[in-house]
Design a protein around this motif. Structure first.
Motif, short mmCIF file in Angstrom:
data_model
loop_
_atom_site.label_atom_id
_atom_site.label_comp_id
_atom_site.label_asym_id
_atom_site.label_seq_id
_atom_site.Cartn_x
_atom_site.Cartn_y
_atom_site.Cartn_z
N ILE A 284 0.86 -1.17 0.05
CA ILE A 284 0.02 0.02 0.01
C ILE A 284 0.94 1.16 0.21
N TYR A 285 1.94 1.30 0.72
CA TYR A 285 2.83 2.42 0.73
C TYR A 285 3.42 2.59 -0.64
N SER A 286 3.83 1.22 -1.43
CA SER A 286 4.32 1.52 -2.67
C SER A 286 3.30 2.17 -3.81
N GLY A 287 2.10 1.60 -3.44
CA GLY A 287 0.85 2.16 -4.31
C GLY A 287 0.76 3.66 -4.29
N TYR B 102 -1.51 4.88 19.73
CA TYR B 102 -0.15 4.91 19.67
C TYR B 102 0.27 5.85 18.83
N TYR B 103 -0.01 6.02 17.47
CA TYR B 103 0.19 6.82 16.62
C TYR B 103 0.29 8.40 17.03
N LYS B 104 -1.22 8.47 17.39
CA LYS B 104 -1.18 9.85 17.92
C LYS B 104 -0.10 10.26 19.17
N GLU B 105 0.23 9.36 19.99
CA GLU B 105 0.91 9.55 20.84
C GLU B 105 2.43 9.92 20.67
N ILE B 106 2.90 9.22 19.51
CA ILE B 106 4.22 9.38 19.02
C ILE B 106 4.25 10.53 17.69
N GLY B 107 3.13 10.77 17.06
CA GLY B 107 3.08 11.66 15.96
C GLY B 107 3.09 10.80 14.52
N LEU B 108 2.77 9.57 14.50
CA LEU B 108 2.41 9.04 13.19
C LEU B 108 1.13 9.42 12.53
N PRO B 109 1.03 9.61 11.00
CA PRO B 109 -0.15 9.84 10.45
C PRO B 109 -0.87 8.73 10.60
N PHE B 110 -2.27 8.82 10.19
CA PHE B 110 -3.42 7.66 10.28
C PHE B 110 -4.41 8.05 9.49
N THR B 111 -4.24 9.26 8.67
CA THR B 111 -5.41 9.75 7.50
C THR B 111 -4.52 10.03 6.27
N LEU B 112 -5.11 9.90 5.17
CA LEU B 112 -4.56 10.26 3.95
C LEU B 112 -4.24 11.64 3.89
N GLU C 209 6.46 6.66 7.88
CA GLU C 209 4.78 7.14 7.91
C GLU C 209 3.82 6.95 7.02
N ILE C 210 4.17 6.48 5.97
CA ILE C 210 3.25 6.10 4.98
C ILE C 210 2.79 4.66 5.33
N VAL C 211 4.13 3.76 5.47
CA VAL C 211 3.74 2.37 5.97
C VAL C 211 3.12 2.09 7.06
N ALA C 212 3.19 3.24 8.32
CA ALA C 212 2.41 3.01 9.39
C ALA C 212 0.96 3.10 8.90
N PHE C 213 0.50 3.94 7.95
CA PHE C 213 -0.85 4.16 7.58
C PHE C 213 -1.18 2.57 6.85
N GLY C 214 -0.24 2.32 6.17
CA GLY C 214 -0.58 0.90 5.24
C GLY C 214 -0.78 -0.10 6.24
N ILE C 215 -0.31 -0.25 7.59
CA ILE C 215 -0.69 -1.19 8.56
C ILE C 215 -2.12 -1.25 8.88
N ALA D 8 -9.69 2.37 6.56
CA ALA D 8 -8.65 2.94 7.59
C ALA D 8 -8.69 4.55 7.59
N ASP D 9 -8.87 5.11 6.43
CA ASP D 9 -8.93 6.71 6.56
C ASP D 9 -10.18 6.99 7.06
N GLU D 10 -11.40 6.31 7.06
CA GLU D 10 -12.64 6.59 7.59
C GLU D 10 -12.32 6.63 9.10
N ILE D 11 -11.99 5.48 9.81
CA ILE D 11 -11.69 5.41 11.01
C ILE D 11 -10.63 6.51 11.54
N GLY D 12 -9.81 6.45 10.79
CA GLY D 12 -8.91 7.64 11.22
C GLY D 12 -9.34 9.08 11.34
#
Length: 368
Positions: free
Chosen positions: A256-259, A299-309, A273-279, A354-358
């Protein structure tokens, strides 16, 4: 059976750059240095001084080109092939290291890697991730070599922007989620089962001390937690791929990252960061419950990783773009490591979910 488990030697401590010649002298008397512009400006002066103390001549200092592309690999090989170089040294992040791993393979020379950030496990793997000159993912290059020596100077890594470490945590988290999926396709062996255990321990370690490591960089304070996370990202993460081999490769999250790299607006977002969203999207494909995603997003929020497009620069996609993304993503070899056949429609649905939940969590946070 053939297994390549990381670099031949890994050394990590403060001020290591000033002692580099102590270790590099074992590879010969002439060296070529290749890296990113910023990394070269940080490292070259100290490295050159250390090498000179052991009568090692740094013959060339070259920019790697900005992308881990075949164009840059060929250019660097051509620049060095006719010269008497005993050892190749690479400084920088994942793309620089991947480029020079392929160069060293083609030149058949020893390779020393000096990562200036802890953002990927590139310094500890025998493969190169390849892109075109515009930064779109092409494939995994196996005409590449694991470094003979990795020198991780924590002084340099500590002073790098904290966002690189956060991205490194995101990339390393994927080891657990992807390994436990891809290994389902394999016959259990002592080696691949060991890889799973390492990946699981990495996940637990990052959940436990990831926030403290991030705070260490923010405070410019070298702590044991930061040292452990640096080792986890650069070295231990690579050993999962080393032990697991083709049984424990990257899977849906990296596909998904690569795509997503087909969209230029995402190129300012870091690999991890993109891989984290891919998870998150991979978990949706696997039918994970909303509670599991919410826990990971917390956890993403806690450390600063993105979770939406949107957090990664993608504000909207047309139907055509969604279709193109889905079709490209399923052709990426990482996706074939999933334990079930994945269709373009499944990818699109998973990313949207995933984007909707984020976004639900993001909107709740904003209101609070």
């Amino acid at each position: 059976m053939k297994v390549t488990v990381g670099p031949a030697q890994y050394i990590r401590r403060m001020g290591l750059l000033n002692e580099a010649g102590t270790y590099i002298k074992n590879f010969g008397k002439t060296a070529a240095l290749i890296g990113g512009h910023n990394s070269l400006s940080i490292v070259e002066k100290s490295l050159r001084q250390s090498l000179s103390e052991y009568e090692i001549s740094l013959e060339y200092s070259l920019w790697y080109g900005g992308e881990s592309s075949q164009t840059n690999i060929d250019r660097l090989v051509e620049a060095l092939a006719s010269h008497n170089i005993d050892v190749v040294i690479v400084v920088g992040g994942g793309k620089a290291i991947d480029t020079v791993k392929a160069v060293a393979y083609r030149l058949n020379k020893p390779l020393v890697a000096i990562p200036t950030i802890a953002a990927t496990c590139a310094a500890a793997t025998p493969i190169s991730i390849l892109y075109n000159d515009e930064g779109e993912f092409i494939g995994i290059g196996r005409e590449s070599k694991a470094p003979d020596l990795v020198l991780a100077d924590t002084t340099v890594i500590l002073n790098a922007p904290v966002r690189y470490l956060i991205a490194g945590i995101g990339d390393t988290l994927a080891k657990w989620f992807e390994t436990k999926s891809s290994v389902k396709n394999a016959v259990p062996t002592a080696i691949n089962q060991t890889a799973i255990v390492i990946a699981g321990q990495l996940y637990k370690t990052l959940l436990r001390i990831g926030k403290e490591a991030v705070q260490s960089v923010e405070k410019l304070d070298l702590t044991k937690e930061l040292e452990d996370v640096i080792d986890a990202i650069i070295l231990i993460s690579g050993s999962v791929s080393g032990y697991g081999g083709d049984d424990c490769r990257t899977a849906g999250a990296h596909a998904i990252y690569s795509g997503l790299t087909i969209f230029p607006e995402i190129h300012e977002t870091y690999h991890g960061e993109i891989v984290a969203f891919g998870i998150l999207a991979q978990l949706c494909m696997e039918g994970a419950g909303k509670e599991e995603l919410n826990t990971l997003i917390s956890y993403y929020k806690e450390i600063g990783l993105p979770f939406t497009l949107r957090q990664m620069g993608i504000k909207s996609l047309t139907d055509h773009q969604w279709k193109e993304f889905g079709e490209i993503t399923v052709t990426i070899e990482d996706m074939a490591n999933m334990p079930f056949e994945v269709t373009p429609e499944m990818v699109i649905e998973a990313v949207r979910r995933a984007d909707e939940i984020g976004n639900e969590i993001l909107s709740t946070t904003t209101k609070c």
